[in-house]
Design an enzyme around this catalytic site. Structure first.
Site, PDB file in Angstrom:
ATOM      1  CB  CYS A  80      -1.726  -0.352   1.526  1.00  0.00           C
ATOM      2  SG  CYS A  80      -0.895  -0.756  -0.021  1.00  0.00           S
ATOM      3  CD  GLU A 137       0.098  -0.710   8.615  1.00  0.00           C
ATOM      4  OE1 GLU A 137       0.422  -1.803   9.122  1.00  0.00           O
ATOM      5  OE2 GLU A 137      -0.867  -0.580   7.830  1.00  0.00           O
TER       6      GLU A 137
END
Length: 447
Positions: free
Chosen positions: A303, A337
Site C-alpha cells: 500500500c 498488490e
C-alpha cells in the site's frame, strides 16, 4: 484516503448538502413520491443533485443508504450508482428528485433445481460483463524473449500496416476499457469516477458502507475522510477528531491532543533510515512487527499513501520508484498488490509508461540497424514484472506486427507527451543515497 478541507480550522468550510441550484430536473414536492409508509426509506433509488469535476450540476442515480433526523431536519446518506464510493455523502431533501424515486423490491426466493437449492440466475448485466471479460486482448501479445524493433514514427497519425497473406492479424487499436484515461501524452490525467469501490456493495455490512468520521485534524491541516474508519462509536459523532501527526494517536479534543504531545517522543517513523536526500527520507521497518514479512506473489508494495495536502506533487510516483529501486537491489522483479484502486492504477500506469518510454527512447541503433529489445530485457532493466510491461505497451498502443516480427512504434504524440511529462517530474530517487541490504531468506530462522 481523504480530501483537504482547509489548512486553517474553519476556513473555507462547505456545509453538508451545500450545492448550487441546477438546471436539471425540477425538485419535486416533498410529498410527491413517498413510500407506502409515508417516508423515504433505505434502499430507495432516485436522481440526486451533485456537482461534477467540471463544476457543473448533474443528476446521477443514487441509492439511499441511511436516513437521520437532526433538529427536525432529515438528511439522507446516498451512494451514487456506478460512481466511486468516496463520493458518497449526506444530502438534504432539496437535492432529491422524488418524481423518479424507485422503491426497493423484495428479494425473490432462490430458485431450485430438481428440488435442491441452487444459485440465483445471473442478471443480464452480469452476463454481459462475464462475456466482455473473456474477449481476447485488442493488441498482439509479443513473446517475452522475441526481440521487437523500435520504430520512430513521424506524424501524429499511425500508419496501417498490411498483414501478411494467410496470417491472421489482431487489431492494434485499444479496446474500450473503463480504466483507460486518454490524454495528450498517452498517460491517464485524472482519477476516474468509476472503478474500485463502486457498483453493487450490498453484500457489505451497511455500517462499513458509510463514512463515519466528519473531519480530522492532522498537524496544521483539516481533512475530510473518504471512507469508513473503524474508530470507537462514541467518536463518530464529534465534528472533528484530532490525530497526532507523529504516532497517529487520536483524541476527542484539542486539549487531549496537546496533553498527548507533551508525552509523545516520536519525531520520525519507526525503523531504520535507509535513504536520505535533502528533506526526503525512507525508513525500513521490521515486517515481523509492522507488516507482511515476505510476499509469495512477488509484491514489492502492499500500500502507498500520500496525504491530501501533499498530493499532485510527485510523492506518489517517488514512492513507486523507490519500491522498484529496492527490487533492483534485491535482483528481482516486483509488482504492486492487486487489485489496484483507481488512484493506484492511475499512478502505476503513469510510472510504468514513463519508465518504459525512457528505456525505449534511450536505445541507440548499431551498424545503422533499428534498435531491438525484448520484453525480458525491459523487465530486467526496470524490475517491472513482465505482465505489467506487456499491459503498459498495449495500453500505450505501441505494439504492432509487421513482416513476421513485432515492432514498437513511437509516434510524435507519444514522444512529445513523454518529454513534457518528464519535465514536470522533479522528484527522482538517487540510487547513491540508498543504503539497503537485502535479507537472506535462506537463513530466515535468524530473522
Amino acid at each position: 484516503m481523504a480530501e483537504v478541507v482547509s489548512p486553517v480550522p474553519g476556513a473555507g468550510r462547505r456545509e453538508p448538502g451545500e450545492v448550487g441550484r441546477a438546471r436539471g430536473p425540477p425538485v419535486a414536492d416533498p410529498g410527491a413520491a413517498l413510500s407506502p409508509q409515508g417516508e423515504i426509506i433505505e434502499g430507495c433509488r432516485l436522481p440526486v443533485l451533485r456537482r461534477n469535476q467540471d463544476n457543473e450540476d448533474e443528476w446521477p442515480l443514487a441509492e439511499i443508504l441511511s436516513v437521520k433526523d437532526i433538529s427536525g431536519r432529515k438528511l439522507f446518506y446516498v451512494h451514487y450508482i456506478d460512481f466511486n464510493k468516496r463520493l458518497d455523502e449526506w444530502v438534504t431533501h432539496e437535492r432529491l428528485d422524488l418524481k423518479k424515486i424507485q422503491f426497493p423490491k423484495k428479494e425473490a426466493k432462490t430458485p431450485t433445481k430438481n428440488g435442491l437449492p441452487g444459485s440465483r440466475p445471473g442478471s443480464p448485466e452480469r452476463e454481459v460483463k462475464r462475456k466482455v471479460e473473456v474477449v481476447s486482448p485488442a493488441t498482439p501479445v509479443p513473446s517475452e524473449t522475441a526481440p521487437a524493433s523500435v520504430f520512430p514514427q513521424n506524424g501524429a497519425a499511425r500508419r496501417a500496416v498490411a498483414a501478411q497473406p494467410g496470417r491472421k492479424r489482431k487489431s492494434n487499436c485499444l479496446g474500450t476499457d473503463e480504466d483507460s484515461q486518454d490524454s495528450s501524452d498517452g498517460i491517464p490525467s485524472a482519477p476516474r469516477m468509476t472503478g474500485s469501490l463502486v457498483s453493487d456493495r450490498s453484500h457489505d455490512d451497511i455500517v462499513t458502507r458509510m463514512k463515519n468520521i466528519e473531519c480530522i485534524e492532522l498537524g496544521r491541516h483539516r481533512l475530510k475522510p473518504w471512507y469508513f474508519s473503524p474508530y470507537p462509536q462514541e467518536l463518530t459523532t464529534l465534528p472533528v477528531l484530532y490525530l497526532c501527526e507523529f504516532c497517529l494517536k487520536y483524541g476527542r479534543s484539542l486539549k487531549c491532543l496537546q496533553r498527548h504531545l507533551t508525552k509523545c517522543d516520536l519525531r520520525h517513523p519507526p525503523g531504520n533510515e535507509i535513504y536520505r536526500k535533502g528533506t526526503i527520507s525512507f525508513f525500513e521497518i521490521d515486517g515481523r512487527k509492522n507488516k507482511e514479512k515476505e510476499s509469495t506473489e512477488d509484491y514489492n508494495v502492499a500500500c502507498i499513501l500520500t496525504l491530501p495536502p501533499y498530493q499532485r506533487r510527485g510523492y506518489g510516483k517517488l514512492l513507486i520508484e523507490f519500491s522498484y529501486e529496492l527490487s533492483k537491489v534485491e535482483g528481482k522483479t516486483g509488482t504492486p498488490e492487486k487489485p489496484l484502486s483507481d488512484l493506484g492504477l492511475l499512478s502505476y500506469r503513469s510510472y510504468w509508461s514513463q519508465t518504459i518510454l525512457e528505456i525505449l527512447m534511450g536505445l541507440k541503433s548499431e551498424s545503422g540497424e533499428r534498435p531491438q529489445i525484448t520484453i525480458n530485457e525491459i523487465s530486467e532493466i526496470t524490475s517491472i514484472k513482465k505482465e505489467d510491461v506487456i499491459s503498459t505497451l498495449q495500453y500505450l498502443n505501441l505494439i504492432n506486427y509487421y513482416k513476421g516480427q513485432y515492432i514498437l512504434t513511437l509516434s510524435e504524440d507519444i514522444v512529445d507527451g513523454h518529454e513534457r511529462a518528464m519535465l514536470k517530474r522533479l522528484l527522482r530517487i538517487d540510487s547513491k543515497c540508498l543504503h539497503f541490504t537485502p535479507k537472506d531468506w535462506s537463513k530466515r530462522g535468524k530473522w
